[in-house]
Scaffold this active site. Structure first.
Site, PDB file in Angstrom:
ATOM      1  N   GLY A   1       0.822  -1.202   0.000  1.00 32.45           N
ATOM      2  CA  GLY A   1       0.000   0.000   0.000  1.00 32.45           C
ATOM      3  C   GLY A   1       0.856   1.251   0.000  1.00 32.45           C
ATOM      4  O   GLY A   1       2.092   1.194   0.083  1.00 32.45           O
TER       5      GLY A   1
ATOM      6  N   THR B   1       1.269   3.755   2.213  1.00 28.58           N
ATOM      7  CA  THR B   1       2.056   4.056   3.408  1.00 28.58           C
ATOM      8  C   THR B   1       3.216   3.082   3.556  1.00 28.58           C
ATOM      9  O   THR B   1       4.337   3.461   3.905  1.00 28.58           O
ATOM     10  CB  THR B   1       1.171   4.032   4.664  1.00 28.58           C
ATOM     11  OG1 THR B   1      -0.020   4.792   4.428  1.00 28.58           O
ATOM     12  CG2 THR B   1       1.903   4.623   5.865  1.00 28.58           C
TER      13      THR B   1
ATOM     14  N   GLY C   1       0.593  -0.932   6.595  1.00 27.27           N
ATOM     15  CA  GLY C   1      -0.423   0.096   6.752  1.00 27.27           C
ATOM     16  C   GLY C   1      -1.756  -0.518   7.132  1.00 27.27           C
ATOM     17  O   GLY C   1      -1.873  -1.724   7.366  1.00 27.27           O
TER      18      GLY C   1
ATOM     19  N   GLY D   1      -6.683  -4.569   3.324  1.00 25.71           N
ATOM     20  CA  GLY D   1      -7.025  -5.222   2.069  1.00 25.71           C
ATOM     21  C   GLY D   1      -7.457  -4.276   0.981  1.00 25.71           C
ATOM     22  O   GLY D   1      -7.827  -4.717  -0.107  1.00 25.71           O
ATOM     23  N   GLY D   2      -7.398  -2.971   1.251  1.00 25.77           N
ATOM     24  CA  GLY D   2      -7.759  -2.014   0.216  1.00 25.77           C
ATOM     25  C   GLY D   2      -6.869  -2.128  -1.009  1.00 25.77           C
ATOM     26  O   GLY D   2      -7.289  -1.847  -2.128  1.00 25.77           O
TER      27      GLY D   2
ATOM     28  N   GLU E   1      -0.773 -10.448   3.560  1.00 17.87           N
ATOM     29  CA  GLU E   1      -0.552  -9.557   4.695  1.00 17.87           C
ATOM     30  C   GLU E   1      -0.896 -10.233   6.014  1.00 17.87           C
ATOM     31  O   GLU E   1      -0.159 -10.112   6.997  1.00 17.87           O
ATOM     32  CB  GLU E   1      -1.373  -8.277   4.521  1.00 17.87           C
ATOM     33  CG  GLU E   1      -0.854  -7.362   3.426  1.00 17.87           C
ATOM     34  CD  GLU E   1      -1.758  -6.179   3.158  1.00 17.87           C
ATOM     35  OE1 GLU E   1      -1.263  -5.178   2.605  1.00 17.87           O
ATOM     36  OE2 GLU E   1      -2.962  -6.253   3.475  1.00 17.87           O
TER      37      GLU E   1
ATOM     38  N   LYS F   1      -7.035   7.474   9.531  1.00 13.02           N
ATOM     39  CA  LYS F   1      -7.363   6.044   9.522  1.00 13.02           C
ATOM     40  C   LYS F   1      -7.975   5.576  10.849  1.00 13.02           C
ATOM     41  O   LYS F   1      -8.490   4.463  10.939  1.00 13.02           O
ATOM     42  CB  LYS F   1      -6.112   5.213   9.226  1.00 13.02           C
ATOM     43  CG  LYS F   1      -5.483   5.493   7.863  1.00 13.02           C
ATOM     44  CD  LYS F   1      -6.416   5.155   6.728  1.00 13.02           C
ATOM     45  CE  LYS F   1      -5.717   5.110   5.371  1.00 13.02           C
ATOM     46  NZ  LYS F   1      -5.036   6.366   5.017  1.00 13.02           N
TER      47      LYS F   1
END
Length: 260
Positions: A34, A36, A90, A103-104, A111, A129
C-alpha cells in the site's frame, strides 16, 4: 522535495520514517503493501544504502517485492524466513483496540499470513485512519473465482444476523474485468457501515465455502505509529498501554523521493 508532498503524504512519510527505526540489523521483517508501506520500504532502502542497515525483508505482494529489490533490500520468502521478528504495514482503518481493516490494496491474504508469522506487528498510518468503530471502509473478503456469486449470496445472508449497518457487497473490478489477487482470487468488498463485533464477524466469514480470508485483523497489531502533516508522530503500544509523541524533521533526499 518534501515541500511538494500533500499533507497526507507528509503524514504517511513521517509515520513510515519513525517505524523504520524499529528495524535492527539481522532482523527478518515483513514488508506491507500500500501507499504508506511503500514509504516505509523507501525509508528502509535509504537506511540500507546510507547507514549500512542489514536485514532481510519478506514482502506481502509482488509490487512490494519489486520496490524492495529496487531500493536495495534483500528479499526472501516467508518459507525461507520461517518466522519474522517484525512486520510493518499500513491499514485502511484501526480502532482503539488496534483492530484493523486491511485489504484495500488487494493483498490481505499475504498480509495476514505474514503478520501472524511475526513476533510483533506495527501499523503505520495517518490520523484519518483512526475510527471509533470499524466498518466505514468497505471490508475486503478474498474468495476463489469458482462459485464466487454463491459465496457472495451466502455472505449477504449471514450478514442478516450480524451487528452491522449494511449488507451490500460488490465484486472488486480492475477496469472491465474482476480484480485478481496475487493468488489468483477475487475480492468482494462488503459495505457494512459499522461493525459491532469484529472478532465474531471475522470468524464467521471464514466459515463460508469459497472464502479464503477476510480483511479483519483482530488481536494481531501490537503498535500503531500515527503520522501528522506537521511532522508529529504518535506511537501507541497496546501491550504496554503507553503513548509516546515526538516530531520528525523532513529531510531532503533525492533517492527517497525520486519516484514521486
Amino acid at each position: 522535495m518534501t515541500g511538494e508532498l500533500s499533507p497526507i503524504d507528509k503524514a504517511k512519510f513521517v509515520a513510515a520514517r519513525r517505524a523504520a527505526d524499529f528495524v535492527e540489523d539481522g532482523m527478518k521483517v515483513g514488508l506491507g503493501t500500500g501507499s504508506t508501506a511503500a514509504w516505509l520500504v523507501r525509508c528502509l532502502g535509504e537506511m540500507v544504502r546510507e547507514d549500512g542497515l542489514r536485514f532481510r525483508g519478506v514482502p506481502t505482494s509482488t509490487r512490494t517485492a519489486e520496490l524492495a529489490r529496487e531500493v536495495g533490500i534483500e528479499v526472501i520468502s516467508l518459507d525461507e524466513a520461517k518466522w519474522l521478528d517484525l512486520t510493518i504495514d499500513g491499514a485502511d482503518e484501526f480502532d482503539a483496540e488496534l483492530n484493523l481493516i486491511k485489504g484495500g490494496g488487494g493483498a490481505l491474504l499475504q498480509e495476514k499470513i505474514v503478520a501472524t508469522a511475526s513476533d510483533q506487528m506495527i501499523v503505520i498510518a495517518d490520523a484519518a485512519k483512526e475510527v471509533a468503530r470499524l466498518g466505514a471502509f468497505p471490508l475486503p473478503v478474498e474468495v476463489i473465482p469458482f462459485g464466487w456469486q454463491t459465496s457472495q449470496a451466502l455472505i449477504e445472508e449471514l450478514l442478516i444476523s450480524m451487528d452491522v449497518m449494511g449488507r451490500n457487497s460488490s465484486l472488486r473490478m480492475n477496469g472491465d474485468a474482476p480484480f485478481v489477487t496475487d493468488e489468483g482470487n477475487h475480492i468482494l468488498d462488503l459495505h457494512l457501515g459499522r461493525i459491532g463485533d469484529a472478532r465474531q464477524l471475522a470468524m464467521i466469514l471464514n466459515q463460508v465455502p469459497g472464502v479464503v480470508e477476510n480483511g479483519l485483523f483482530v488481536d494481531i497489531c501490537d503498535k500503531v505509529v500515527i503520522g501528522y502533516a506537521d511532522g508529529r508522530v504518535e506511537t501507541r503500544d497496546i501491550n504496554e498501554g503507553t503513548v509516546t509523541e515526538d516530531r520528525l524533521d523532513f529531510v531532503e533526499s533525492e533517492n527517497l523521493f525520486r519516484d514521486l
